[in-house]
Design an enzyme around this catalytic site. Structure first.
Site, short mmCIF file in Angstrom:
data_model
loop_
_atom_site.label_atom_id
_atom_site.label_comp_id
_atom_site.label_asym_id
_atom_site.label_seq_id
_atom_site.Cartn_x
_atom_site.Cartn_y
_atom_site.Cartn_z
N TRP A 1 -29.70 -21.31 -43.58
CA TRP A 1 -29.00 -21.93 -42.45
C TRP A 1 -29.47 -21.33 -41.15
O TRP A 1 -30.14 -20.30 -41.13
CB TRP A 1 -27.48 -21.92 -42.63
CG TRP A 1 -26.79 -20.59 -42.92
CD1 TRP A 1 -27.39 -19.43 -43.30
CD2 TRP A 1 -25.40 -20.32 -42.87
NE1 TRP A 1 -26.44 -18.46 -43.49
CE2 TRP A 1 -25.20 -18.98 -43.24
CE3 TRP A 1 -24.28 -21.08 -42.56
CZ2 TRP A 1 -23.95 -18.38 -43.30
CZ3 TRP A 1 -23.03 -20.49 -42.62
CH2 TRP A 1 -22.87 -19.15 -42.99
N HIS B 1 -26.89 -31.58 -22.59
CA HIS B 1 -27.83 -32.61 -22.09
C HIS B 1 -29.27 -32.34 -22.54
O HIS B 1 -30.21 -32.58 -21.81
CB HIS B 1 -27.69 -32.73 -20.56
CG HIS B 1 -26.31 -33.14 -20.15
ND1 HIS B 1 -25.98 -34.45 -19.85
CD2 HIS B 1 -25.16 -32.43 -20.08
CE1 HIS B 1 -24.67 -34.51 -19.58
NE2 HIS B 1 -24.15 -33.29 -19.71
N HIS C 1 -29.43 -37.76 -25.76
CA HIS C 1 -28.03 -37.37 -25.54
C HIS C 1 -27.22 -38.41 -24.79
O HIS C 1 -27.76 -39.33 -24.19
CB HIS C 1 -27.97 -36.00 -24.84
CG HIS C 1 -28.36 -36.00 -23.41
ND1 HIS C 1 -29.66 -35.91 -22.99
CD2 HIS C 1 -27.61 -36.10 -22.28
CE1 HIS C 1 -29.70 -35.94 -21.67
NE2 HIS C 1 -28.47 -36.07 -21.22
N ASP D 1 -24.10 -39.20 -22.00
CA ASP D 1 -23.43 -38.69 -20.79
C ASP D 1 -22.04 -39.30 -20.70
O ASP D 1 -21.88 -40.54 -20.73
CB ASP D 1 -24.19 -39.12 -19.52
CG ASP D 1 -25.36 -38.22 -19.19
OD1 ASP D 1 -25.70 -37.33 -19.98
OD2 ASP D 1 -25.96 -38.44 -18.12
N HIS E 1 -19.31 -35.94 -16.53
CA HIS E 1 -20.57 -35.30 -16.14
C HIS E 1 -20.78 -35.37 -14.63
O HIS E 1 -21.44 -34.49 -14.06
CB HIS E 1 -21.72 -35.97 -16.87
CG HIS E 1 -23.08 -35.44 -16.57
ND1 HIS E 1 -23.35 -34.10 -16.43
CD2 HIS E 1 -24.26 -36.08 -16.39
CE1 HIS E 1 -24.64 -33.94 -16.19
NE2 HIS E 1 -25.21 -35.12 -16.14
N HIS F 1 -26.09 -42.16 -12.37
CA HIS F 1 -25.03 -41.21 -12.71
C HIS F 1 -23.78 -41.48 -11.85
O HIS F 1 -22.66 -41.53 -12.36
CB HIS F 1 -25.50 -39.77 -12.49
CG HIS F 1 -26.41 -39.26 -13.56
ND1 HIS F 1 -27.74 -39.57 -13.64
CD2 HIS F 1 -26.16 -38.46 -14.62
CE1 HIS F 1 -28.26 -38.98 -14.70
NE2 HIS F 1 -27.33 -38.29 -15.31
C1 23J Z 1 -27.73 -33.00 -13.78
C2 23J Z 1 -28.17 -33.34 -12.51
C3 23J Z 1 -28.99 -34.43 -12.35
C4 23J Z 1 -29.34 -35.18 -13.45
C5 23J Z 1 -28.89 -34.85 -14.75
C6 23J Z 1 -28.10 -33.75 -14.88
C7 23J Z 1 -29.28 -35.67 -15.93
O1 23J Z 1 -30.14 -36.48 -15.91
C8 23J Z 1 -28.53 -35.59 -17.20
O2 23J Z 1 -29.04 -35.12 -18.22
O3 23J Z 1 -27.40 -36.07 -17.22
S1 23J Z 1 -30.37 -36.59 -13.22
MN MN Z 2 -27.33 -36.16 -19.36
#
Ligand code: 23J
Ligand code: MN
Length: 262
Positions: A63, A71, A75, A77, A81, A209
């Site tokens: 294991w 992230h 993955h 979101d 986030h 986002h």
């Molecule tokens: C944090 C800041 C900007 C971005 C992201 C994360 C991601 O793309 C993510 O993995 O959610 S653009």
């Molecule tokens: Mn992400």
């Protein structure tokens, strides 16, 4: 709904009339993670450490301990986030109702354009052009932007230049069209983020986002095998790990595709 629908589903999967497509990259230390400007905190790559391998540390078992970010790799979101989703109800991965993880999927093929332009933008016009060929995106759909970016590896995947990363993604108007006019469930890409590589230069920065999560919608990133999906008619299943207050999670993303498309 009759029970025979589920019985039929099981027998069609067993017979290969419905095909399961895996949209997931393998978790591997070499798989790239997003690199943010140096003043910000950074995402961890996947790491794996052996606990035992049928040896003195554990004679009959093997294991690993693993380390990753929420992230890392293919993955999900969650709305929590992003700052725009911080007050959305049920905004973390452990709180989202499981029904939300399964839904019809529309695949917008931008692969020809993305091959010509690393910064290709998904605009309302591109989406409406797709709809004239494939029909209106139904309410509650997962919408995936196919770019064939998943076929790149190493430095070409992030495609970092002096002015930052370059990869395709939606414009602010493009993502708002999907949210406001089509009431999608979520949006997924083959690239490192739901936003374009140069997404920090839009208003607002990182519009996918910002608008998705502010509206309680979900993101999927680093998807693979979108070239094996039909434009419409498949069912996507994307269930993140149940991390308390988790903002996202690596996961196995699967699609059910009926035989006439497979
Ligand atoms: C944090 C800041 C900007 C971005 C992201 C994360 C991601 O793309 C993510 O993995 O959610 S653009
Ligand atoms: Mn992400």
């Amino acid at each position: 709904m009759s029970q025979s629908t589920l019985t039929d589903l099981a027998s069609q999967i067993a017979a290969g009339d419905i095909h399961i497509v895996d949209l997931t990259h393998t978790l591997d230390p070499d798989f790239p993670v997003i690199i943010l400007p140096p003043e910000f905190g950074q995402c961890a790559r996947f790491r794996m450490e052996e606990i035992s391998a049928y040896d003195h540390r554990g004679p009959a078992w093997k294991w690993h301990n693993i380390t990753l970010s929420e992230h890392t790799g293919t993955h999900f979101d969650a709305p929590s986030h992003w700052i725009s989703g911080r007050d959305v109800p049920n905004n973390s991965v452990d709180e989202i109702a499981p029904e939300m993880f399964v839904g019809p999927v529309c695949v917008i093929d931008c692969s020809v354009d993305a091959a010509k332009d690393d910064d290709f933008e998904l605009t309302p016009e591109v989406i409406q052009d797709w709809e004239t060929k494939h029909g209106k995106i139904p309410k509650g759909a997962w919408v995936l932007m196919r770019t064939d970016w998943s076929k790149k590896s190493g430095a070409a995947y992030l495609n970092m230049r002096e002015d930052g990363p370059h990869s395709p993604g939606p414009t602010p108007d493009g993502i708002r069209f999907l949210i406001d006019k089509r009431e999608i469930r979520g949006f997924g890409t083959e690239t490192i983020g739901t936003d374009a590589g140069q997404g920090s230069h839009y208003t607002p920065p990182y519009p996918a986002h910002y608008f998705l999560h502010g509206a309680g919608k979900y993101g999927l990133q680093c998807l693979a095998n979108l070239d094996q999906l039909p434009p419409t008619g498949a069912i996507l299943m994307a269930a993140p790990l149940k991390i308390r207050n988790g903002t996202g999670s690596p996961l196995r993303v699967l699609a059910m595709v009926s035989g006439e498309n497979a």
